[in-house]
Scaffold this active site. Sequence first.
Site, PDB file in Angstrom:
ATOM      1  N   HIS A 115      42.059  30.077 -33.944  1.00  0.00           N
ATOM      2  CA  HIS A 115      40.421  30.246 -33.269  1.00  0.00           C
ATOM      3  C   HIS A 115      39.288  29.790 -34.182  1.00  0.00           C
ATOM      4  CE1 HIS A 115      40.704  34.359 -34.583  1.00  0.00           C
ATOM      5  NE2 HIS A 115      39.315  34.099 -34.820  1.00  0.00           N
ATOM      6  N   HIS A 179      30.965  41.298 -41.160  1.00  0.00           N
ATOM      7  CA  HIS A 179      31.828  41.915 -39.895  1.00  0.00           C
ATOM      8  C   HIS A 179      33.060  42.069 -40.386  1.00  0.00           C
ATOM      9  CE1 HIS A 179      33.536  37.773 -39.971  1.00  0.00           C
ATOM     10  NE2 HIS A 179      34.401  37.908 -39.016  1.00  0.00           N
TER      11      HIS A 179
HETATM   12  O1  LIG Z   1      42.208  38.892 -34.129  1.00  0.00           O
HETATM   13  C1  LIG Z   1      41.627  38.083 -34.900  1.00  0.00           C
HETATM   14  O2  LIG Z   1      42.478  37.465 -35.523  1.00  0.00           O
HETATM   15  C2  LIG Z   1      40.127  38.297 -35.491  1.00  0.00           C
HETATM   16  C3  LIG Z   1      39.295  37.947 -34.301  1.00  0.00           C
HETATM   17  C4  LIG Z   1      37.704  37.936 -34.811  1.00  0.00           C
HETATM   18  C5  LIG Z   1      36.861  38.685 -34.169  1.00  0.00           C
HETATM   19  C6  LIG Z   1      35.644  38.956 -34.321  1.00  0.00           C
HETATM   20  C7  LIG Z   1      34.982  38.103 -35.560  1.00  0.00           C
HETATM   21  C8  LIG Z   1      35.992  37.354 -36.207  1.00  0.00           C
HETATM   22  O3  LIG Z   1      35.527  36.375 -36.900  1.00  0.00           O
HETATM   23  C9  LIG Z   1      37.436  37.209 -35.665  1.00  0.00           C
HETATM   24  O4  LIG Z   1      38.081  36.137 -36.294  1.00  0.00           O
HETATM   25 FE   LIG Z   2      37.310  35.231 -38.124  1.00  0.00          FE
END
Ligand SMILES: O=C(O)CCc1cccc(O)c1O
Ligand SMILES: [Fe+2]
Length: 314
Positions: A115, A179
């Site tokens: 993602h 974060h």
């Molecule tokens: O499950 C994962 O791979 C983490 C997902 C994810 C959640 C919040 C902020 C992020 O930047 C992020 O990548």
């Molecule tokens: Fe991330």
Amino acid sequence: MPLAVVTASHSPLMHTVEPRGDARNAVGSAFAQARSFAADFRPDLVVVVAPDHYNGMFYDLMPPFCVGTAAEAVGDYGTGQGRLAVDRHAAQHVVREVLAAGIDLAMSERMVVDHGFAQPLELLFGAIDAVPVVPVFVNSVAVPLGPVRRTRLLGEELGRALLALDRRVLLLGSGGLSHDPPLPTLQDASPEVAARLIAGRHPTPEERAAREGRVRDAGLAVAASKAGPRLNPDWDRAFLDLLAERRLTATDAWTNEWITDEAGNSAHEVRTWLAAYAALSVVGPYAVRSSFYRPIPEWIAGFGITMAETWRNP
Ligand SMILES: O=C(O)CCc1cccc(O)c1O
Ligand SMILES: [Fe+2]
């Protein structure tokens, strides 16, 4: 030839967790602005600089940096799955030039991305294969990480290599700001989790769902309790100021420990922004045209979006 930059935080929780107040609308408007900035710039190549979250890169061979000369997205969290429209020729050129400039860079003929790459491509261009891309992976999660300065220098050489291409190139930095989503670390992992971090390709659908569920639950818990996870808006705003004031070299003094302590384990994703801005900085003085920021605890993200270009773009 002109370069331009868009940087954006990503969060797969955008699709599943409702933040309080008008955060969703505010982020939606900022992305709409980024879309029209990108459309006005009319890029003929998009260089996506993004991290990975143990979906494509694992500890069996973890490069600090990697350019994909071909790449495929895993489709985690409902993002697009399948091949990116990698501009092979441009990717090979970037690998050659950046290596020649003395920055060690891995290359992959089968890069796998998640993602981190897919979300901004979908939000800005509608699909993961809508525009020709050069995918640039910057490790921001799998410790140990090199000094931030190396990422800035990578960005500068990336910028020089792109200038030589003589095309309209948009750099798209993905991730950050402060974060700390619940990702496992190799050091504290059980043997089973460690095995997944070392070579966890091709999880079963059940394994993937369990993993995504854990992160989603963390976001839902924040939404339910109104409690905030670890975000640091002051740190985030200071970083946005640093970019706007073109003080990129100030990050040379940052230690990785300081970044983690101040802004969380995943705050290292701002390396992708730094690389994109460092690339832009080699063209000449740039201007940040627009900058959005909102701490969104339900999405586990100090959420920022910026757009920048050099002063005179023909
Ligand atoms: O499950 C994962 O791979 C983490 C997902 C994810 C959640 C919040 C902020 C992020 O930047 C992020 O990548
Ligand atoms: Fe991330």
